[in-house]
Design a protein around this motif. Structure first.
Motif, short mmCIF file in Angstrom:
data_model
loop_
_atom_site.label_atom_id
_atom_site.label_comp_id
_atom_site.label_asym_id
_atom_site.label_seq_id
_atom_site.Cartn_x
_atom_site.Cartn_y
_atom_site.Cartn_z
N TYR A 131 -1.72 -15.61 69.36
CA TYR A 131 -1.46 -14.94 68.09
C TYR A 131 -0.29 -15.60 67.37
CZ TYR A 131 -4.73 -11.53 69.84
OH TYR A 131 -5.87 -10.93 70.33
N PRO A 132 -0.53 -16.84 66.87
CA PRO A 132 0.53 -17.55 66.16
C PRO A 132 0.87 -16.87 64.84
CG PRO A 132 -1.55 -18.70 65.91
CD PRO A 132 -1.79 -17.60 66.90
N VAL A 133 2.08 -17.11 64.37
CA VAL A 133 2.50 -16.59 63.07
C VAL A 133 1.73 -17.32 61.97
CG1 VAL A 133 4.44 -16.32 61.48
CG2 VAL A 133 4.79 -16.03 63.96
N GLN A 134 1.12 -16.57 61.07
CA GLN A 134 0.45 -17.17 59.92
C GLN A 134 1.51 -17.79 59.02
OE1 GLN A 134 -3.09 -17.07 59.76
NE2 GLN A 134 -2.61 -16.42 61.83
N GLU A 135 1.26 -19.01 58.58
CA GLU A 135 2.27 -19.80 57.86
C GLU A 135 2.87 -19.06 56.67
OE1 GLU A 135 3.89 -22.72 58.30
OE2 GLU A 135 3.05 -22.70 60.33
N ILE A 136 2.07 -18.26 55.98
CA ILE A 136 2.55 -17.61 54.77
C ILE A 136 3.75 -16.71 55.04
CG2 ILE A 136 0.94 -15.66 54.98
CD1 ILE A 136 0.75 -15.67 51.90
N PHE A 137 3.84 -16.17 56.26
CA PHE A 137 4.94 -15.25 56.55
C PHE A 137 6.30 -15.93 56.53
CE2 PHE A 137 1.60 -12.45 58.36
CZ PHE A 137 1.98 -11.26 57.75
N TRP A 138 6.34 -17.21 56.85
CA TRP A 138 7.64 -17.88 56.92
C TRP A 138 8.30 -18.00 55.54
CZ3 TRP A 138 9.67 -17.65 61.39
CH2 TRP A 138 8.90 -17.79 62.55
N THR A 139 7.51 -17.88 54.49
CA THR A 139 8.10 -17.88 53.15
C THR A 139 8.01 -16.50 52.48
OG1 THR A 139 5.98 -18.72 52.30
CG2 THR A 139 7.73 -20.32 52.71
N ARG A 140 7.04 -15.69 52.88
CA ARG A 140 6.86 -14.37 52.27
C ARG A 140 7.79 -13.31 52.86
NH1 ARG A 140 7.22 -10.07 50.84
NH2 ARG A 140 5.68 -8.60 49.96
N ALA A 141 8.20 -13.48 54.11
CA ALA A 141 9.04 -12.47 54.76
C ALA A 141 10.37 -12.31 54.03
CB ALA A 141 9.29 -12.84 56.22
N ASN A 142 10.86 -11.08 54.02
CA ASN A 142 12.18 -10.79 53.44
C ASN A 142 13.28 -10.85 54.49
OD1 ASN A 142 10.04 -8.87 51.87
ND2 ASN A 142 11.54 -9.75 50.48
N GLU A 143 12.90 -10.72 55.73
CA GLU A 143 13.86 -10.87 56.83
C GLU A 143 13.08 -11.29 58.07
OE1 GLU A 143 15.67 -7.30 58.52
OE2 GLU A 143 14.07 -6.08 57.66
N ILE A 144 13.77 -11.95 58.99
CA ILE A 144 13.19 -12.35 60.26
C ILE A 144 14.00 -11.69 61.36
CG2 ILE A 144 12.71 -14.28 61.83
CD1 ILE A 144 12.46 -16.03 59.27
N LYS A 145 13.30 -11.01 62.27
CA LYS A 145 13.96 -10.32 63.37
C LYS A 145 13.42 -10.87 64.68
CE LYS A 145 12.58 -6.30 64.60
NZ LYS A 145 12.14 -4.90 64.44
N LEU A 146 14.28 -11.52 65.44
CA LEU A 146 13.86 -12.08 66.72
C LEU A 146 14.35 -11.19 67.86
CD1 LEU A 146 14.53 -15.92 66.41
CD2 LEU A 146 12.35 -14.73 66.31
N VAL A 147 13.43 -10.75 68.69
CA VAL A 147 13.80 -10.02 69.91
C VAL A 147 14.19 -11.05 70.96
CG1 VAL A 147 13.01 -8.44 71.70
CG2 VAL A 147 12.24 -8.14 69.33
#
Length: 208
Positions: A131-147
Motif C-alpha cells: 500500500y504505497p503512498v499515492q504520489e499526489i499526497f506528497w504535494t496535496r497533504a497539509n501536514e505529514i505525521k510519521l509514527v
C-alpha cells in the motif's frame, strides 16, 4: 448540494474532544471514524491490525452524521477514509454545514476531495509495501505525521520529505514504544530542526 441520504459504514463517532496529534493539537473537534482499512498496521489502536474482523460497522447517512456535530472542526479518520467512494460527498456536506474538515489518511488510496479539506498524511508504506503512498499526497497533504518507533521511518521517506519543505512534518512516538521512541525523536529533531514532536495528547489526558 450533497446527497444527505448517502450512507457510509461508521465505526464510531464522538464529539467535543480535543485533537491530540499534529498541527491542530489542542483544538476542539468531533470525530467521524469510518470503518475499514486494508493496510493492517501492527500497532493499530482502532483494531484494524487483523483487518478489522468483528469491529463495529454501522451504516449511517450523511444527514445522521451532520445531526451529531457539536464542534467547529470535524476529523474524518478510520480505518482508511479514502477507500470510501462517498468520502467526497461527506466532505462537501460538512463544508456546506460550515464545518472545518480534516482527513487523516495513510495515503494508500486517493479520491478527489475539496481543496478546503485539511489532509494529514501518515504514510504506512514502510509497514506494508503493498500500500504505497499515492504520489499526489506528497504535494496535496497539509501536514505529514510519521509514527516513529526506530527512527528508520524518517530515512524511508527522506526523499519525499526533502522535496516538500513547505509541508510541516510531525514525528509521533508509537504509543507502545514511546519510552524508547521519544529519545530517538529528540535526536531526529536535532538533525531536522524544522520537524516537530507530536504527542498523543488525548491519551495522556484520558479522552478519546
Amino acid at each position: 448540494m450533497s446527497n444527505l441520504q448517502l450512507k457510509l459504514p461508521i465505526h464510531e463517532t464522538f464529539q467535543c474532544t480535543v485533537q491530540g496529534e499534529g498541527y491542530w493539537t489542542g483544538t476542539l473537534v468531533d470525530f467521524i471514524r469510518l470503518a475499514g482499512c486494508p493496510v493492517r498496521c501492527p500497532w493499530c489502536d482502532t483494531g484494524y491490525a487483523n483487518g478489522g474482523k468483528g469491529l463495529p460497522s454501522v451504516p449511517q447517512s450523511i444527514a445522521q452524521l451532520l445531526a451529531q456535530l457539536q464542534s467547529p472542526r470535524v476529523v474524518i479518520t478510520g480505518g482508511e477514509p479514502f477507500i470510501h467512494r462517498d468520502l467526497p460527498e461527506l466532505v462537501e456536506a460538512l463544508l456546506e454545514a460550515d464545518k472545518q474538515v480534516s482527513i487523516e489518511t495513510s495515503g494508500a488510496c486517493w479520491q478527489d476531495v475539496s481543496p478546503q479539506a485539511w489532509i494529514t498524511l501518515s504514510p504506512k508504506e514502510h509497514v506494508n509495501p503493498k500500500y504505497p503512498v499515492q504520489e499526489i499526497f506528497w504535494t496535496r497533504a497539509n501536514e505529514i505525521k510519521l509514527v516513529v518507533s526506530t527512527g528508520e521511518e524518517v530515512e524511508f521517506y527522506h526523499k519525499h520529505l526533502e522535496n516538500n519543505v513547505n509541508i510541516p512534518v510531525f514525528l509521533q512516538p508509537e504509543w507502545n514504544s514511546k519510552k524508547t521512541a521519544i529519545p530517538i525523536i529528540l535526536e531526529l529533531l536535532k538533525q531536522n530542526p524544522s520537524y516537530r514532536l507530536s504527542l498523543q495528547t488525548h491519551k495522556f489526558i484520558g479522552v478519546q
